[in-house]
Design a protein around this motif. Structure first.
Motif: not given
Length: 99
Positions: A29-52
């Motif tokens: 679909l991108t060759v026909f002008g549609y922009e690929e939506v970038i999937e956002q994965r779970n932030p826990i895969e990067v860092w398992n702590k949360t900050f305000k």
């Protein structure tokens, strides 16, 4: 991810960049002008702590400018980017026509 950044470095230092990927990852679909939506994965895969006041993004992939890529290595062979896109366009048209 990281191909985009590497592509800018390769261009800056005048080095050819080849990317490896399965052709199935290419979204026709991108060759026909549609922009690929970038999937956002779970932030826990990067860092398992949360900050305000900290937001963690975890994109599944990035967009790499075709002009920065010398070749694409797939199970279908090694392609110049423009030829690969044209091949995928034809393949997408055939599959849309039920051929």
């Amino acid at each position: 991810i990281g191909t985009r950044t590497i592509s800018f470095l390769a261009k800056e230092f005048n080095k050819p960049l080849y990317v490896c990927s399965s052709s199935l990852k290419f979204d026709p679909l991108t060759v026909f002008g549609y922009e690929e939506v970038i999937e956002q994965r779970n932030p826990i895969e990067v860092w398992n702590k949360t900050f305000k006041n900290l937001e963690i993004k975890n994109p599944a992939f990035d967009r790499t400018p075709m002009k920065n890529i010398k070749g694409i290595i797939t199970e279908l062979g090694v392609w110049k980017p423009e030829k690969f896109v044209n091949f995928m366009k034809k393949s997408a048209r055939k599959s849309n026509l039920g051929i």
